[in-house]
Design a protein around this motif. Structure first.
Motif, PDB file in Angstrom:
ATOM      1  N   UNK A 103       0.842  -1.266  -0.030  1.00  0.00           N
ATOM      2  CA  UNK A 103      -0.065  -0.030  -0.046  1.00  0.00           C
ATOM      3  C   UNK A 103       0.988   1.399   0.050  1.00  0.00           C
ATOM      4  N   UNK A 104       2.046   1.260   0.880  1.00  0.00           N
ATOM      5  CA  UNK A 104       2.913   2.628   0.716  1.00  0.00           C
ATOM      6  C   UNK A 104       3.530   2.633  -0.758  1.00  0.00           C
ATOM      7  N   UNK A 105       3.862   1.706  -1.016  1.00  0.00           N
ATOM      8  CA  UNK A 105       4.225   1.586  -2.840  1.00  0.00           C
ATOM      9  C   UNK A 105       3.381   2.238  -3.603  1.00  0.00           C
ATOM     10  N   UNK A 106       1.971   1.912  -3.548  1.00  0.00           N
ATOM     11  CA  UNK A 106       1.057   2.405  -4.138  1.00  0.00           C
ATOM     12  C   UNK A 106       0.849   3.816  -3.995  1.00  0.00           C
ATOM     13  N   UNK A 107       0.953   4.190  -2.975  1.00  0.00           N
ATOM     14  CA  UNK A 107       1.052   6.011  -2.447  1.00  0.00           C
ATOM     15  C   UNK A 107       2.051   6.463  -3.021  1.00  0.00           C
ATOM     16  N   UNK A 108       3.207   6.032  -3.045  1.00  0.00           N
ATOM     17  CA  UNK A 108       4.387   6.672  -3.468  1.00  0.00           C
ATOM     18  C   UNK A 108       4.153   6.724  -4.945  1.00  0.00           C
ATOM     19  N   UNK A 109       3.861   5.819  -5.830  1.00  0.00           N
ATOM     20  CA  UNK A 109       3.823   5.752  -7.022  1.00  0.00           C
ATOM     21  C   UNK A 109       2.842   6.507  -7.448  1.00  0.00           C
ATOM     22  N   UNK A 110       1.534   7.070  -6.941  1.00  0.00           N
ATOM     23  CA  UNK A 110       0.430   8.158  -7.227  1.00  0.00           C
ATOM     24  C   UNK A 110       1.151   9.388  -7.140  1.00  0.00           C
ATOM     25  N   UNK A 111       2.134   9.570  -5.991  1.00  0.00           N
ATOM     26  CA  UNK A 111       2.472  10.677  -5.778  1.00  0.00           C
ATOM     27  C   UNK A 111       3.725  11.183  -6.843  1.00  0.00           C
ATOM     28  N   UNK A 112       4.411  10.209  -7.324  1.00  0.00           N
ATOM     29  CA  UNK A 112       5.616  10.404  -8.349  1.00  0.00           C
ATOM     30  C   UNK A 112       4.840  10.645  -9.430  1.00  0.00           C
ATOM     31  N   UNK A 113       3.897   9.914  -9.883  1.00  0.00           N
ATOM     32  CA  UNK A 113       3.402   9.821 -11.395  1.00  0.00           C
ATOM     33  C   UNK A 113       2.345  10.723 -11.717  1.00  0.00           C
ATOM     34  N   UNK A 114       1.529  11.261 -10.557  1.00  0.00           N
ATOM     35  CA  UNK A 114       0.337  12.095 -10.413  1.00  0.00           C
ATOM     36  C   UNK A 114      -0.980  11.272 -10.913  1.00  0.00           C
ATOM     37  N   UNK A 115      -0.749   9.957 -11.267  1.00  0.00           N
ATOM     38  CA  UNK A 115      -1.850   9.104 -11.547  1.00  0.00           C
ATOM     39  C   UNK A 115      -2.800   8.566 -10.652  1.00  0.00           C
ATOM     40  N   UNK A 116      -4.158   8.310 -10.672  1.00  0.00           N
ATOM     41  CA  UNK A 116      -4.976   8.017 -10.024  1.00  0.00           C
ATOM     42  C   UNK A 116      -5.293   8.708  -8.686  1.00  0.00           C
ATOM     43  N   UNK A 117      -4.957  10.017  -8.871  1.00  0.00           N
ATOM     44  CA  UNK A 117      -5.071  11.145  -7.615  1.00  0.00           C
ATOM     45  C   UNK A 117      -6.552  11.292  -7.434  1.00  0.00           C
ATOM     46  N   UNK A 118      -7.495  11.458  -8.437  1.00  0.00           N
ATOM     47  CA  UNK A 118      -8.757  11.666  -8.250  1.00  0.00           C
ATOM     48  C   UNK A 118      -9.510  10.439  -8.894  1.00  0.00           C
ATOM     49  N   UNK A 119      -9.740   9.571  -8.413  1.00  0.00           N
ATOM     50  CA  UNK A 119     -10.400   8.255  -8.945  1.00  0.00           C
ATOM     51  C   UNK A 119     -11.839   8.493  -9.288  1.00  0.00           C
ATOM     52  N   UNK A 120     -12.434   9.413  -8.516  1.00  0.00           N
ATOM     53  CA  UNK A 120     -14.067   9.476  -8.696  1.00  0.00           C
ATOM     54  C   UNK A 120     -14.065  10.166  -9.984  1.00  0.00           C
ATOM     55  N   UNK A 121     -13.199  11.253 -10.089  1.00  0.00           N
ATOM     56  CA  UNK A 121     -13.433  12.075 -11.518  1.00  0.00           C
ATOM     57  C   UNK A 121     -13.504  11.225 -12.625  1.00  0.00           C
ATOM     58  N   UNK A 122     -12.791  10.079 -12.369  1.00  0.00           N
ATOM     59  CA  UNK A 122     -12.676   9.203 -13.822  1.00  0.00           C
ATOM     60  C   UNK A 122     -13.611   8.226 -13.715  1.00  0.00           C
ATOM     61  N   UNK A 123     -14.729   8.318 -13.135  1.00  0.00           N
ATOM     62  CA  UNK A 123     -15.536   7.052 -13.110  1.00  0.00           C
ATOM     63  C   UNK A 123     -16.552   7.205 -14.260  1.00  0.00           C
ATOM     64  N   UNK A 124     -16.610   6.010 -15.059  1.00  0.00           N
ATOM     65  CA  UNK A 124     -17.398   6.178 -16.439  1.00  0.00           C
ATOM     66  C   UNK A 124     -18.793   6.249 -15.939  1.00  0.00           C
ATOM     67  N   UNK A 125     -19.676   6.398 -17.250  1.00  0.00           N
ATOM     68  CA  UNK A 125     -21.169   6.252 -17.195  1.00  0.00           C
ATOM     69  C   UNK A 125     -21.738   5.119 -16.534  1.00  0.00           C
TER      70      UNK A 125
END
Length: 747
Positions: free
Chosen positions: A308-330
């Motif tokens: 889980x810590x690795x996932x958090x680090x990767x999101x910080x470094x890449x900026x990916x998946x920061x706002x999952x709710x905004x990317x929710x499809x129809x």
């Protein structure tokens, strides 16, 4: 680590980056990669094996083995040293390959000349994509520095494979995440839905695995680690004001975030040519590999923390998946490894279906999915690895199958199935306000199960006559602290108001087993389903039980109130629980609060022992609700969470039906109302047989009321009972086939 080795490692990665950046076909790139590695390592052989399917590895490129063996040599997972490396997810390093355990000679490769062998798994986040192999004629083991270099290169190959750098002809070089995939799991909630994948933990894609500026990458890594540590510290400050046990868990979490060895390994990877993201992912992949092999529960939990810590680090470094709710499809179909009730409820009813890699039929997510009447598949191995956000996915809850990126033939057949279900629901709507009266004149009361205030609108739409089970534990499970009495009272009051005067049977707190409160210290029990749970917790913590009973009494505010205690196994437990209700009533009276105009206090019969309780129990209890889910697992000694055994046993087994009939007769002798609550009550054939035995109240999920009522209104129960009796007389194990065959000519 020697400076020369660091330079050579960076030099090799730099040459690899140039080769991978060239505008070449996938096969050409692979061929260049093995040439570069062999040259840099000073070995006669370098080969890359990739999976062509989940069980078969294929030689895809080589320098030193016979060229004609490429795409011809294949081996099963676990076969030979290559297959064993892939299966174990660990390095195989031997100076005498032919003498090593598991060695298999592949004559078409011409490898008999080479004595030493070093195989490194090409893996990404716990998924093994293939094996990188170097071999030489000299009988020697490769040094730790050389193995480390190969691990770094294997990580880069894994990332580039994920990004499609080696796409070419044949199954082993086919593009990832583009082919149709059928994933088979287990059904936890029926239904069918079509939509787009919405990943609970979005896949982070590392597009720059190789770096030529270690200082910049080290700076980025250190900055991200500082952010991570601050966020964990903030979480810990919040937890300390809430619960000591939760704070203790986060202290262990913070310990990992501050682990110098973890950070040092990532820093070394960066110094040797990896980008900050690639270094984090390399460590994460190794942690997941260790996680998959660990049988120690404590170690697995700690490795989960590291993941889980690795996932958090990767999101910080890449900026990916920061706002999952905004990317929710129809039409989102939630895909996750697993998910808790609080996280699921945050997404809300927008979710059209759920597919989990793990999960269980009694999990919190399952309870919520049933409340929302959306299809849920559990134990769909590989779904988080295969699915990408936005992929088309079809969820068949009846069969426990998910079709990812389906072809048009599958898509068309699935749409036909959904259309048929829609037409059936329209038929059920036409009988919504009619009673479930059989041809023989018997009237069956169909009630619904609920656990959320949001469920109650289904009461009117489903045609249910009331709520046969309201699960009160969900309000405890989705919070980070114990709810207050006033909060519960307000909630229960809203539930009664939403029911519009219809009967609601509130089941008191049923925790333990698979339902662990986040703020209560878990018990390490070898068999939690038979351990400290439900009413046992309530009687051992009477303050919590009494608080809940007071909240229910206040919520009624002079209206009728129905409560029942879960997991009663003997008369003394019911009497002790009833005594707590009496104390709560006495306190409310003393405070001058209005009491319910009518109070029913029942018990759930979920263990065989209660069926043999003294007559006094059946006389003292106001009603009995047979909890079919738990009762069946204890009756057959088959854990309902264990997919290997739970489906072996049939609800319509003669012995189980005979037991249910015995309970019905005991209740009839004392005029004690009895109902059946559980999954089987909502299955039309099972519901029909239960009604034929004499049950006149069934409680089920809202979506099942229509199908069950539709069948009951077309059948004479005396005829069903005769068919069941004939099956018993023949010595059948179950009445299912006899009743199903008879129904073919009736409906």
């Amino acid at each position: 680590m020697p400076h020369r080795f660091e330079s050579e490692s960076r030099k090799l990665l730099g040459r690899l980056r140039e080769a991978l950046a060239a505008d070449n076909e996938g096969q050409t790139r692979l061929d260049e990669v093995v040439q570069l590695i062999a040259s840099s390592m000073g070995t006669e052989v370098c080969s890359i094996y990739l999976f062509r399917d989940t069980e078969t590895l294929e030689l895809c490129a080589t320098k030193g083995l016979a060229a004609e063996a490429v795409h011809q040599t294949r081996m099963r997972l676990g076969e030979g040293l290559v297959g064993r490396t892939a299966k174990s997810r660990t390095v195989t390093n031997t100076a005498d390959a032919p003498a090593a355990k598991g060695f298999r000679y592949m004559p078409e490769t011409g490898e008999e000349r080479f004595s030493s062998f070093c195989g490194v798994p090409i893996q990404r986040l716990g998924e093994v994509l293939g094996v990188l192999v170097v071999q030489s004629k000299d009988a020697r083991k490769y040094t730790p520095d050389e193995v480390y270099a190969l691990e770094i290169v294997a990580m880069v190959i894994a990332e580039m494979t994920e990004l499609g750098a080696f796409v070419g002809e044949g199954a082993a070089l086919s593009a990832r995440h583009q082919q149709p995939v059928m994933l088979r799991g287990s059904s936890a909630q029926e239904g069918a839905s079509e939509g787009q994948v919405f990943l609970h933990e979005p896949r982070v894609v590392v597009t720059n695995p190789i770096s030529d500026d270690p200082e910049t990458e080290l700076s980025r890594l250190c900055e991200a680690i500082d952010q991570l540590r601050k966020s964990v510290d903030n979480m810990l400050v919040g937890a300390r004001t809430v619960d000591a046990d939760q704070a203790q868990v986060l202290e262990a979490y913070r310990m990992f975030a501050n682990s110098s060895s973890w950070v040092k390994r990532m820093e070394e990877d960066v110094k040797n040519g990896l980008s900050a993201e690639a270094a984090v992912e390399k460590e994460q992949s190794l942690a997941r590999a260790r996680l998959s092999k660990s049988g120690d529960a404590y170690l697995r939990e700690r490795l989960h923390d590291l993941d889980d810590l690795s996932n958090r680090l990767l999101r910080t470094l890449t900026g990916q998946g920061a706002d999952a709710q905004a990317d929710m499809p129809d039409n989102p179909i939630l895909v996750a490894r697993n998910i808790g009730p609080g996280e699921l409820l945050e997404y809300g009813k927008k979710i059209k279906g759920i597919v989990l890699e793990e999960g269980s039929v009694g999990s919190h997510a399952t309870i919520v999915a049933r409340a929302w009447a959306i299809p849920l598949i559990i134990n769909a191995k590989g779904v988080t690895r295969e699915a990408l956000n936005g992929d088309t996915i079809l969820v068949d809850g009846e069969q426990g199958i998910a079709h990812l990126r389906p072809d048009e033939t599958v898509h068309s057949a699935f749409r036909d199935k959904i259309a048929m279900q829609t037409r059936a629901q329209e038929r059920y709507a036409s009988i919504r306000d009619l009673p479930a009266q059989t041809k023989c004149g018997s009237v069956i009361s169909l009630q619904m199960n609920a656990g959320l205030i949001a469920d109650l609108p289904s009461l009117e739409g489903s045609g249910a006559e009331g709520v046969g089970l309201f699960r009160t534990e969900l309000q405890f499970l989705i919070r980070n602290q114990m709810p207050r009495r006033a909060e519960l009272s307000a909630l229960y009051s809203r539930v009664l108001a939403a029911a519009g005067g219809k009967r609601v049977a509130f089941r008191t707190l049923d925790i333990g087993s698979d339902k662990v409160l986040p703020y209560m210290k878990p018990n390490d029990e070898p068999n939690p389903a038979m351990g400290w749970r439900a009413i046992r917790v309530g009687l051992d913590k009477p303050g919590v039980l009494r608080m809940q009973l007071q909240a229910l009494l206040r919520a009624a505010n002079g209206q009728p109130l129905t409560t029942m205690f879960p997991f009663i196994t003997q008369i003394s437990e019911f009497r002790d629980a009833k005594a707590e209700m009496d104390k709560a009533i006495a306190r409310e009276t003393k405070l001058g609060h209005p009491l319910p105009s009518k109070l029913e206090v029942g018990a759930m019969l979920e263990t065989p022992s209660l069926a043999y309780a003294p007559d006094a129990f059946f006389e003292e209890v106001d009603f009995i609700s047979i909890g079919g889910n738990d009762l069946k697992q204890f009756f057959f000694a088959a854990d309902r969470e264990n997919e290997r055994v739970r489906k072996r046993y049939d609800t319509l087994d003669i012995s189980f039906l005979s037991f249910i009939e015995q309970v019905i007769k005991r209740c009839a002798a004392t005029n004690t109302p009895v109902s059946f609550c559980g999954e089987d009550a909502g299955r039309p054939v099972e519901a029909l047989c239960l009604a034929a035995l004499g049950l006149r109240t069934l409680s089920m999920r809202p979506a099942s009321v229509g199908p069950v009522k539709h069948l009951l209104r077309r059948i004479d129960l005396t005829e069903v009972k005769a068919i069941m009796d004939e099956a018993i007389a023949r010595g059948d194990q179950s009445v299912r086939r006899a009743v199903s065959d008879w129904l073919v000519y009736q409906v």
